[in-house]
Design a protein around this motif. Structure first.
Motif, PDB file in Angstrom:
ATOM      1  N   LEU A  92       3.873   0.606   2.819  1.00  0.00           N
ATOM      2  CA  LEU A  92       4.723   1.024   1.712  1.00  0.00           C
ATOM      3  C   LEU A  92       5.343  -0.173   1.010  1.00  0.00           C
ATOM      4  O   LEU A  92       5.304  -0.284  -0.209  1.00  0.00           O
ATOM      5  N   LEU A  93       5.941  -1.055   1.802  1.00  0.00           N
ATOM      6  CA  LEU A  93       6.657  -2.219   1.291  1.00  0.00           C
ATOM      7  C   LEU A  93       6.361  -3.418   2.167  1.00  0.00           C
ATOM      8  O   LEU A  93       6.148  -3.273   3.377  1.00  0.00           O
ATOM      9  N   TYR A  94       6.385  -4.594   1.566  1.00  0.00           N
ATOM     10  CA  TYR A  94       6.205  -5.850   2.299  1.00  0.00           C
ATOM     11  C   TYR A  94       7.172  -6.839   1.672  1.00  0.00           C
ATOM     12  O   TYR A  94       6.965  -7.270   0.521  1.00  0.00           O
ATOM     13  N   ASN A  95       8.261  -7.132   2.403  1.00  0.00           N
ATOM     14  CA  ASN A  95       9.375  -7.908   1.832  1.00  0.00           C
ATOM     15  C   ASN A  95       9.755  -7.253   0.508  1.00  0.00           C
ATOM     16  O   ASN A  95       9.814  -6.039   0.415  1.00  0.00           O
ATOM     17  N   ASN A  96       9.982  -8.046  -0.502  1.00  0.00           N
ATOM     18  CA  ASN A  96      10.240  -7.517  -1.849  1.00  0.00           C
ATOM     19  C   ASN A  96       9.085  -7.844  -2.770  1.00  0.00           C
ATOM     20  O   ASN A  96       9.264  -7.955  -3.986  1.00  0.00           O
ATOM     21  N   GLU A  97       7.908  -7.993  -2.181  1.00  0.00           N
ATOM     22  CA  GLU A  97       6.753  -8.450  -2.950  1.00  0.00           C
ATOM     23  C   GLU A  97       6.082  -7.327  -3.722  1.00  0.00           C
ATOM     24  O   GLU A  97       6.091  -6.171  -3.309  1.00  0.00           O
ATOM     25  N   ASN A  98       5.503  -7.718  -4.847  1.00  0.00           N
ATOM     26  CA  ASN A  98       4.632  -6.857  -5.630  1.00  0.00           C
ATOM     27  C   ASN A  98       3.242  -7.445  -5.527  1.00  0.00           C
ATOM     28  O   ASN A  98       3.017  -8.596  -5.910  1.00  0.00           O
ATOM     29  N   ILE A  99       2.305  -6.665  -4.994  1.00  0.00           N
ATOM     30  CA  ILE A  99       0.941  -7.137  -4.761  1.00  0.00           C
ATOM     31  C   ILE A  99      -0.011  -6.138  -5.395  1.00  0.00           C
ATOM     32  O   ILE A  99       0.146  -4.921  -5.218  1.00  0.00           O
ATOM     33  N   GLU A 100      -0.959  -6.643  -6.133  1.00  0.00           N
ATOM     34  CA  GLU A 100      -1.985  -5.774  -6.689  1.00  0.00           C
ATOM     35  C   GLU A 100      -3.320  -6.496  -6.575  1.00  0.00           C
ATOM     36  O   GLU A 100      -3.581  -7.463  -7.271  1.00  0.00           O
ATOM     37  N   SER A 101      -4.132  -6.006  -5.638  1.00  0.00           N
ATOM     38  CA  SER A 101      -5.470  -6.540  -5.453  1.00  0.00           C
ATOM     39  C   SER A 101      -6.448  -5.379  -5.408  1.00  0.00           C
ATOM     40  O   SER A 101      -6.048  -4.213  -5.517  1.00  0.00           O
ATOM     41  N   GLU A 102      -7.698  -5.676  -5.216  1.00  0.00           N
ATOM     42  CA  GLU A 102      -8.731  -4.636  -5.224  1.00  0.00           C
ATOM     43  C   GLU A 102      -8.480  -3.556  -4.175  1.00  0.00           C
ATOM     44  O   GLU A 102      -8.696  -2.372  -4.422  1.00  0.00           O
ATOM     45  N   ASN A 103      -7.998  -3.950  -2.987  1.00  0.00           N
ATOM     46  CA  ASN A 103      -7.841  -2.969  -1.906  1.00  0.00           C
ATOM     47  C   ASN A 103      -6.400  -2.786  -1.420  1.00  0.00           C
ATOM     48  O   ASN A 103      -6.187  -2.112  -0.427  1.00  0.00           O
ATOM     49  N   LEU A 104      -5.423  -3.362  -2.121  1.00  0.00           N
ATOM     50  CA  LEU A 104      -4.039  -3.253  -1.661  1.00  0.00           C
ATOM     51  C   LEU A 104      -3.073  -3.307  -2.840  1.00  0.00           C
ATOM     52  O   LEU A 104      -3.133  -4.228  -3.656  1.00  0.00           O
ATOM     53  N   ILE A 105      -2.202  -2.303  -2.913  1.00  0.00           N
ATOM     54  CA  ILE A 105      -1.134  -2.292  -3.908  1.00  0.00           C
ATOM     55  C   ILE A 105       0.183  -2.053  -3.166  1.00  0.00           C
ATOM     56  O   ILE A 105       0.322  -1.081  -2.428  1.00  0.00           O
ATOM     57  N   ILE A 106       1.116  -2.985  -3.356  1.00  0.00           N
ATOM     58  CA  ILE A 106       2.451  -2.893  -2.748  1.00  0.00           C
ATOM     59  C   ILE A 106       3.467  -3.185  -3.843  1.00  0.00           C
ATOM     60  O   ILE A 106       3.309  -4.175  -4.551  1.00  0.00           O
ATOM     61  N   PRO A 107       4.503  -2.347  -3.979  1.00  0.00           N
ATOM     62  CA  PRO A 107       4.801  -1.142  -3.238  1.00  0.00           C
ATOM     63  C   PRO A 107       3.693  -0.101  -3.396  1.00  0.00           C
ATOM     64  O   PRO A 107       2.988  -0.071  -4.396  1.00  0.00           O
ATOM     65  N   HIS A 108       3.593   0.776  -2.391  1.00  0.00           N
ATOM     66  CA  HIS A 108       2.571   1.819  -2.422  1.00  0.00           C
ATOM     67  C   HIS A 108       2.707   2.599  -3.727  1.00  0.00           C
ATOM     68  O   HIS A 108       3.804   3.039  -4.085  1.00  0.00           O
ATOM     69  N   PRO A 109       1.601   2.770  -4.468  1.00  0.00           N
ATOM     70  CA  PRO A 109       1.699   3.324  -5.820  1.00  0.00           C
ATOM     71  C   PRO A 109       2.191   4.768  -5.924  1.00  0.00           C
ATOM     72  O   PRO A 109       2.712   5.157  -6.963  1.00  0.00           O
ATOM     73  N   ARG A 110       2.074   5.568  -4.874  1.00  0.00           N
ATOM     74  CA  ARG A 110       2.488   6.968  -4.963  1.00  0.00           C
ATOM     75  C   ARG A 110       3.676   7.304  -4.058  1.00  0.00           C
ATOM     76  O   ARG A 110       4.035   8.460  -3.920  1.00  0.00           O
ATOM     77  N   MET A 111       4.307   6.301  -3.468  1.00  0.00           N
ATOM     78  CA  MET A 111       5.352   6.608  -2.500  1.00  0.00           C
ATOM     79  C   MET A 111       6.557   7.317  -3.118  1.00  0.00           C
ATOM     80  O   MET A 111       7.153   8.181  -2.493  1.00  0.00           O
ATOM     81  N   LEU A 112       6.905   7.006  -4.361  1.00  0.00           N
ATOM     82  CA  LEU A 112       8.065   7.632  -4.985  1.00  0.00           C
ATOM     83  C   LEU A 112       7.811   9.085  -5.375  1.00  0.00           C
ATOM     84  O   LEU A 112       8.738   9.815  -5.698  1.00  0.00           O
ATOM     85  N   GLU A 113       6.551   9.511  -5.315  1.00  0.00           N
ATOM     86  CA  GLU A 113       6.189  10.894  -5.643  1.00  0.00           C
ATOM     87  C   GLU A 113       6.142  11.775  -4.398  1.00  0.00           C
ATOM     88  O   GLU A 113       5.898  12.969  -4.507  1.00  0.00           O
ATOM     89  N   ARG A 114       6.326  11.192  -3.225  1.00  0.00           N
ATOM     90  CA  ARG A 114       6.070  11.909  -1.982  1.00  0.00           C
ATOM     91  C   ARG A 114       7.305  11.971  -1.095  1.00  0.00           C
ATOM     92  O   ARG A 114       7.679  10.993  -0.456  1.00  0.00           O
ATOM     93  N   ALA A 115       7.907  13.151  -1.035  1.00  0.00           N
ATOM     94  CA  ALA A 115       9.075  13.329  -0.174  1.00  0.00           C
ATOM     95  C   ALA A 115       8.725  13.071   1.280  1.00  0.00           C
ATOM     96  O   ALA A 115       9.547  12.553   2.034  1.00  0.00           O
ATOM     97  N   PHE A 116       7.480  13.386   1.700  1.00  0.00           N
ATOM     98  CA  PHE A 116       7.098  13.171   3.099  1.00  0.00           C
ATOM     99  C   PHE A 116       7.039  11.690   3.458  1.00  0.00           C
ATOM    100  O   PHE A 116       7.037  11.337   4.629  1.00  0.00           O
ATOM    101  N   VAL A 117       7.027  10.818   2.457  1.00  0.00           N
ATOM    102  CA  VAL A 117       7.116   9.373   2.680  1.00  0.00           C
ATOM    103  C   VAL A 117       8.578   8.929   2.585  1.00  0.00           C
ATOM    104  O   VAL A 117       9.070   8.185   3.429  1.00  0.00           O
ATOM    105  N   LEU A 118       9.272   9.387   1.563  1.00  0.00           N
ATOM    106  CA  LEU A 118      10.633   8.908   1.303  1.00  0.00           C
ATOM    107  C   LEU A 118      11.657   9.381   2.328  1.00  0.00           C
ATOM    108  O   LEU A 118      12.550   8.617   2.699  1.00  0.00           O
TER     109      LEU A 118
END
Length: 166
Positions: A99-125
């Protein structure tokens, strides 16, 4: 040391045992220490509806691993616990998402941090904010509809998996 938060879910087989095994395996990895675990919540599936309910939780880790190596570890744990990627959002023995890694923003072919759909999912939050309430801002209102407490956990990783997994 880096701080990361992961979401873990299971809806096949012995769901609780899959969660316990994944947390224990994470903690057993060189360069990873699980420092907090949330309670376990039960939720209905999203996306592909024709499947069993999920057990979901969040964990806080400290790690010396970089984010891509951490992703590889998570995917290896999924594979070791029998995860098959057959249907998008389909049934799975285990699912580990960074979901999160430090306060980093990462966007690569196989990894996006913060997780792109986490704010849409109560089961995550809901489990994430349980172990990291400081991450919730006053503007964020989490609708916990469909997220039910399944088992209360005291936050200590060792008490979560017990001695039976060694």
């Amino acid at each position: 040391m880096n701080v990361s938060f992961l979401s873990i879910g299971s809806n096949m087989g012995d769901r609780l045992r899959h969660l316990q095994q994944s947390v224990y395996t994470l903690h057993s990895q060189e360069g990873i220490e699980v420092v907090a675990v949330s309670s376990i919540y039960e939720t209905a599936p999203i996306g592909f509806i024709g499947q069993a309910d999920f057990l979901n939780m969040a964990v806080k880790i400290q790690t010396s691993l970089d984010p891509h190596t951490l992703l590889n570890v998570c995917q290896q744990i999924e594979s070791d616990l029998g995860r098959k990627r057959l249907i998008r959002w389909g049934p799975r023995t285990i699912d580990l998402d960074i979901l999160l890694y430090n306060n980093e923003n990462i966007e690569s072919e196989n990894l996006i941090i913060p997780h792109p759909r986490m704010l849409e999912r109560a089961f995550v939050l809901v489990p994430l904010f349980e172990i990291a309430p400081e991450l919730a801002s006053s503007e964020e209102v989490v609708q916990a509809g469909g997220v039910e407490l399944w088992k209360k956990i005291d936050g200590a990783p060792e008490s979560f998996w017990g001695g039976s997994l060694k």
